[in-house]
Write a protein that holds these residues in place. Structure first.
Motif, PDB file in Angstrom:
ATOM      1  N   THR A  17       0.882  -0.969   0.129  1.00  0.00           N
ATOM      2  CA  THR A  17       0.093  -0.254  -0.127  1.00  0.00           C
ATOM      3  C   THR A  17       1.128   1.469  -0.104  1.00  0.00           C
ATOM      4  O   THR A  17       1.380   2.392   0.875  1.00  0.00           O
ATOM      5  N   ALA A  18       0.985   1.451  -1.502  1.00  0.00           N
ATOM      6  CA  ALA A  18       1.923   2.469  -0.950  1.00  0.00           C
ATOM      7  C   ALA A  18       1.725   3.356  -2.781  1.00  0.00           C
ATOM      8  O   ALA A  18       1.332   2.798  -3.106  1.00  0.00           O
ATOM      9  N   THR A  19       2.319   5.013  -3.019  1.00  0.00           N
ATOM     10  CA  THR A  19       2.662   5.749  -4.303  1.00  0.00           C
ATOM     11  C   THR A  19       4.297   4.901  -4.721  1.00  0.00           C
ATOM     12  O   THR A  19       4.900   5.174  -4.159  1.00  0.00           O
ATOM     13  N   HIS A  21       6.367   7.780  -5.358  1.00  0.00           N
ATOM     14  CA  HIS A  21       6.788   8.285  -5.299  1.00  0.00           C
ATOM     15  C   HIS A  21       7.107   7.658  -3.610  1.00  0.00           C
ATOM     16  O   HIS A  21       8.002   8.113  -2.702  1.00  0.00           O
ATOM     17  N   GLY A  22       5.990   7.367  -2.553  1.00  0.00           N
ATOM     18  CA  GLY A  22       5.738   7.623  -1.480  1.00  0.00           C
ATOM     19  C   GLY A  22       7.082   6.090  -1.437  1.00  0.00           C
ATOM     20  O   GLY A  22       8.183   5.853  -0.161  1.00  0.00           O
ATOM     21  N   PHE A  23       7.286   5.004  -1.766  1.00  0.00           N
ATOM     22  CA  PHE A  23       8.102   3.555  -1.897  1.00  0.00           C
ATOM     23  C   PHE A  23       9.175   4.713  -2.060  1.00  0.00           C
ATOM     24  O   PHE A  23      10.422   3.930  -0.685  1.00  0.00           O
ATOM     25  N   GLU A  24       9.178   5.272  -2.473  1.00  0.00           N
ATOM     26  CA  GLU A  24      10.466   6.368  -2.556  1.00  0.00           C
ATOM     27  C   GLU A  24      11.936   6.547  -1.465  1.00  0.00           C
ATOM     28  O   GLU A  24      12.709   5.988  -1.032  1.00  0.00           O
ATOM     29  N   ARG A  25      10.720   7.760  -1.287  1.00  0.00           N
ATOM     30  CA  ARG A  25      10.614   8.228  -0.591  1.00  0.00           C
ATOM     31  C   ARG A  25      11.607   7.615   1.384  1.00  0.00           C
ATOM     32  O   ARG A  25      12.111   7.747   1.769  1.00  0.00           O
ATOM     33  N   ASP A  26      10.512   5.989   1.189  1.00  0.00           N
ATOM     34  CA  ASP A  26      10.124   5.597   2.430  1.00  0.00           C
ATOM     35  C   ASP A  26      11.916   4.552   2.236  1.00  0.00           C
ATOM     36  O   ASP A  26      13.113   4.502   3.446  1.00  0.00           O
ATOM     37  N   GLN A  29      14.987   6.899   3.077  1.00  0.00           N
ATOM     38  CA  GLN A  29      14.925   6.506   4.520  1.00  0.00           C
ATOM     39  C   GLN A  29      15.772   5.265   5.045  1.00  0.00           C
ATOM     40  O   GLN A  29      16.190   5.836   5.906  1.00  0.00           O
ATOM     41  N   ALA A  38      11.471   6.429  -8.167  1.00  0.00           N
ATOM     42  CA  ALA A  38      10.335   6.119  -8.523  1.00  0.00           C
ATOM     43  C   ALA A  38       9.986   6.575 -10.473  1.00  0.00           C
ATOM     44  O   ALA A  38       9.418   5.327 -11.041  1.00  0.00           O
ATOM     45  N   LYS A  99       6.346   0.617   9.154  1.00  0.00           N
ATOM     46  CA  LYS A  99       5.254   1.469   9.775  1.00  0.00           C
ATOM     47  C   LYS A  99       4.994   1.211  10.541  1.00  0.00           C
ATOM     48  O   LYS A  99       4.197   0.147  11.035  1.00  0.00           O
TER      49      LYS A  99
END
Length: 102
Positions: A17-19, A21-26, A29, A38, A99
């Motif tokens: 469950t992610a976009t 860009h959200g996957f890349e950000r996580d 990190q 992404a 998370k």
């Protein structure tokens, strides 16, 4: 998906469950040395002699009542590393990207 007692395969797939860009950000990190983006839909993570390639593909939206949750298919493929190295890298990566929640 945790591989607690089973062998970590050289390749597997997860639906997240992610976009993109959200996957890349996580991922950045969790593993600052990760390469890729992404936009390329592909990433690489290295630890010692182990190399993990992660290819991602948007998979639409899952609707739960009024909630809309973006879905992402992540294909994990180890390019180098024995089973013990794969297990260690994946354990570290999963722990870092974990998370909170129920």
């Amino acid at each position: 998906m945790a591989f607690l007692s089973d062998v970590v395969p050289a390749a597997f797939e997860r639906t997240l469950t992610a976009t993109a860009h959200g996957f890349e950000r996580d991922l950045r990190q969790a593993w600052p040395g990760a390469t890729g983006s992404a936009a390329e839909r592909s990433f690489a993570v290295e630890a010692g002699g182990c190399v993990l390639q992660i290819d991602i593909e948007p998979a639409g939206v899952r609707r739960l009542g009024l909630f809309e949750l973006p879905q992402l298919i992540a294909r994990y493929r180890f390019l180098r590393g024995d089973e013990a190295e794969r297990r260690d890298l994946l354990r570290r990566l999963d722990r870092a990207m974990q998370k909170g929640g129920g």
